[in-house]
Write an enzyme that holds these catalytic residues in place. Sequence first.
Site, PDB file in Angstrom:
ATOM      1  N   PHE A 123       0.860  -1.184   0.000  1.00 45.99           N
ATOM      2  CA  PHE A 123       0.000   0.000   0.000  1.00 45.99           C
ATOM      3  C   PHE A 123       0.904   1.245   0.000  1.00 45.99           C
ATOM      4  O   PHE A 123       1.881   1.297   0.752  1.00 45.99           O
ATOM      5  CB  PHE A 123      -0.901  -0.017   1.233  1.00 45.99           C
ATOM      6  CG  PHE A 123      -1.992   1.010   1.202  1.00 45.99           C
ATOM      7  CD1 PHE A 123      -3.161   0.781   0.492  1.00 45.99           C
ATOM      8  CD2 PHE A 123      -1.839   2.221   1.864  1.00 45.99           C
ATOM      9  CE1 PHE A 123      -4.169   1.736   0.457  1.00 45.99           C
ATOM     10  CE2 PHE A 123      -2.841   3.176   1.829  1.00 45.99           C
ATOM     11  CZ  PHE A 123      -4.009   2.932   1.130  1.00 45.99           C
ATOM     12  N   ASP A 193       0.721  -4.559   8.888  1.00 45.70           N
ATOM     13  CA  ASP A 193      -0.360  -3.603   8.631  1.00 45.70           C
ATOM     14  C   ASP A 193      -1.636  -4.421   8.418  1.00 45.70           C
ATOM     15  O   ASP A 193      -1.738  -5.201   7.464  1.00 45.70           O
ATOM     16  CB  ASP A 193      -0.037  -2.748   7.393  1.00 45.70           C
ATOM     17  CG  ASP A 193      -1.056  -1.637   7.187  1.00 45.70           C
ATOM     18  OD1 ASP A 193      -2.226  -1.813   7.596  1.00 45.70           O
ATOM     19  OD2 ASP A 193      -0.696  -0.604   6.599  1.00 45.70           O
ATOM     20  N   TYR A 218     -11.628   2.637   9.593  1.00 46.97           N
ATOM     21  CA  TYR A 218     -12.761   3.162   8.791  1.00 46.97           C
ATOM     22  C   TYR A 218     -13.156   2.213   7.674  1.00 46.97           C
ATOM     23  O   TYR A 218     -14.040   2.518   6.891  1.00 46.97           O
ATOM     24  CB  TYR A 218     -12.468   4.563   8.241  1.00 46.97           C
ATOM     25  CG  TYR A 218     -11.155   4.739   7.501  1.00 46.97           C
ATOM     26  CD1 TYR A 218     -10.996   4.281   6.209  1.00 46.97           C
ATOM     27  CD2 TYR A 218     -10.083   5.383   8.116  1.00 46.97           C
ATOM     28  CE1 TYR A 218      -9.792   4.451   5.542  1.00 46.97           C
ATOM     29  CE2 TYR A 218      -8.878   5.562   7.456  1.00 46.97           C
ATOM     30  CZ  TYR A 218      -8.736   5.081   6.167  1.00 46.97           C
ATOM     31  OH  TYR A 218      -7.544   5.251   5.526  1.00 46.97           O
ATOM     32  N   LYS A 219     -12.479   1.046   7.588  1.00 47.14           N
ATOM     33  CA  LYS A 219     -12.823   0.063   6.558  1.00 47.14           C
ATOM     34  C   LYS A 219     -13.826  -0.929   7.160  1.00 47.14           C
ATOM     35  O   LYS A 219     -14.992  -0.591   7.334  1.00 47.14           O
ATOM     36  CB  LYS A 219     -11.539  -0.584   6.036  1.00 47.14           C
ATOM     37  CG  LYS A 219     -10.683   0.446   5.282  1.00 47.14           C
ATOM     38  CD  LYS A 219      -9.301  -0.024   4.919  1.00 47.14           C
ATOM     39  CE  LYS A 219      -8.567   1.092   4.173  1.00 47.14           C
ATOM     40  NZ  LYS A 219      -7.115   0.870   4.087  1.00 47.14           N
ATOM     41  N   ARG A 363     -12.265  -3.711  -8.028  1.00 44.06           N
ATOM     42  CA  ARG A 363     -12.212  -4.301  -6.687  1.00 44.06           C
ATOM     43  C   ARG A 363     -13.589  -4.228  -6.047  1.00 44.06           C
ATOM     44  O   ARG A 363     -14.201  -3.155  -5.991  1.00 44.06           O
ATOM     45  CB  ARG A 363     -11.187  -3.511  -5.868  1.00 44.06           C
ATOM     46  CG  ARG A 363     -10.879  -4.096  -4.519  1.00 44.06           C
ATOM     47  CD  ARG A 363      -9.794  -3.309  -3.823  1.00 44.06           C
ATOM     48  NE  ARG A 363     -10.265  -1.986  -3.410  1.00 44.06           N
ATOM     49  CZ  ARG A 363      -9.701  -1.248  -2.452  1.00 44.06           C
ATOM     50  NH1 ARG A 363      -8.622  -1.705  -1.842  1.00 44.06           N
ATOM     51  NH2 ARG A 363     -10.181  -0.069  -2.127  1.00 44.06           N
TER      52      ARG A 363
HETATM   53  C1  LIG Z   1      -6.313   1.976   4.077  1.00 45.45           C
HETATM   54  C2  LIG Z   1      -4.873   1.663   4.367  1.00 45.45           C
HETATM   55  C3  LIG Z   1      -4.069   2.590   5.020  1.00 45.45           C
HETATM   56  C4  LIG Z   1      -4.628   3.937   5.351  1.00 45.45           C
HETATM   57  O1  LIG Z   1      -3.732   4.788   5.966  1.00 45.45           O
HETATM   58  P1  LIG Z   1      -4.249   6.231   6.434  1.00 45.45           P
HETATM   59  O2  LIG Z   1      -3.138   6.764   7.205  1.00 45.45           O
HETATM   60  O3  LIG Z   1      -5.527   6.025   7.187  1.00 45.45           O
HETATM   61  O4  LIG Z   1      -4.552   7.017   5.201  1.00 45.45           O
HETATM   62  C5  LIG Z   1      -2.757   2.236   5.297  1.00 45.45           C
HETATM   63  N1  LIG Z   1      -2.273   1.020   4.954  1.00 45.45           N
HETATM   64  C6  LIG Z   1      -3.035   0.108   4.308  1.00 45.45           C
HETATM   65  C7  LIG Z   1      -2.467  -1.224   3.958  1.00 45.45           C
HETATM   66  C8  LIG Z   1      -4.346   0.403   3.986  1.00 45.45           C
HETATM   67  O5  LIG Z   1      -5.105  -0.482   3.342  1.00 45.45           O
END
Ligand SMILES: *Cc1c(COP(=O)(O)O)cnc(C)c1O
Length: 404
Positions: A123, A193, A218-219, A363
């Site tokens: 990511f 993560d 938030y997911k 997706r």
């Molecule tokens: C959604 C996501 C993030 C989000 O990071 P933010 O700091 O909230 O923008 C980070 N890492 C992964 C793997 C994600 O899927």
Amino acid sequence: MNRDQARALDAADPLAPLRSQFVLPDGVIYLDGNSLGALPRATPAAIADAAERQWGDRLIRSWNEGWIDAPQRLGAAIAPLIGAGQSEVIVGDSTSANLFKLLVAALRIDPARRAIVSETGNFPTDLHIAEGAIGCVDGATLNAVPRGALLDALGDDTAVLMLTHVHYKTGERFDMAALTAAAHAAGALVLWDLSHSTGAVAVDLTGAGADLAVGCTYKYLNGGPGAPAFLYVAERWQDRLASPLSGWMGHAEPFAFADAYRPAPGMTRWLAGTPPILAMTALESGLSLWHDLDRDALWAKSAALFDILAAAGKAHDLTCITPSDPATRGSHISFRHPDAYAITQALIGRGVIGDFRDPDVLRLGLTPLYLSHEDVWRAGEILGEVTATGSWRDPRFAQRLAVT
Ligand SMILES: *Cc1c(COP(=O)(O)O)cnc(C)c1O
């Protein structure tokens, strides 16, 4: 599968009543809960209470009436979802900021180990933050390699192996226990993560022997846009690591108003500034749906929903890039197609909200908390119609939006 079969699965689904706990607009099949979880029905009232009663009426007294320990309380609520102990998780800041704190801390443990190993195509924020973190520690490096080369990249200079457990694009899931063991065999720490895992698949940080983790709320946890993230440090590391963002909320005695920083014991040291209470209120409301939930039933339903869409994709010659074995994937399904962007937009035009991931991935998120089998069956029908008729060729579906 046909509609009657999908309805029969819904009739037998012990999780079906959960759907009524969410606000979902009519005419929409929401397949993007892996990016922004839906609004829990109880959340607006919780936010209103925090604003009107707690803030408006109780004013500053509310800090002693549940606000100041919200980061620890919410962390304890997340702990069972990731196989962590109650005092190993804290909530605050963003996933990005938490990655920074943990990476810099891990790089500072041993001057002989100054490399972060990670995966190319991770990511974006994970790699961007790692770049920033190495700039803060003398001699630190970032070595991002393809998935198949990770084990060879680990060595006696590795400080930390940083991986995203479930890949945001393909949905592939790492074997957490195996990769953790490999990092440990090389003398390194591991940082997971869990953004696409938490609330999506069974996670057992303790069982895997993991050291560090971060993740998004938030997911699949439905905490609301930009909800504060979580951070995990295994108990055995808690006294040995310190946050580079040494703010007063992570101080042992913030209200002693001392000049010198002294880290708080336990997870509190990972806090930096004052917790965002309104955002935490929304998150706590989302987390309350996970109390007493049959999580095994949830994971099984995710697999059943996947099979429905996988079959629809196969029937229309779409290339599925997500592993078919549920033990090796997350809770979304991705298809590769040269015109994935236009197909995504055409689906949204038909009320099926999924998303596009550059350059060619459609997706579709499968959130068993609030999707029915019939929803997903219907989404598969619409996906079939859009691809079979070529309705996505309409030029208006090619126009790129700022957020995809
Ligand atoms: C959604 C996501 C993030 C989000 O990071 P933010 O700091 O909230 O923008 C980070 N890492 C992964 C793997 C994600 O899927």
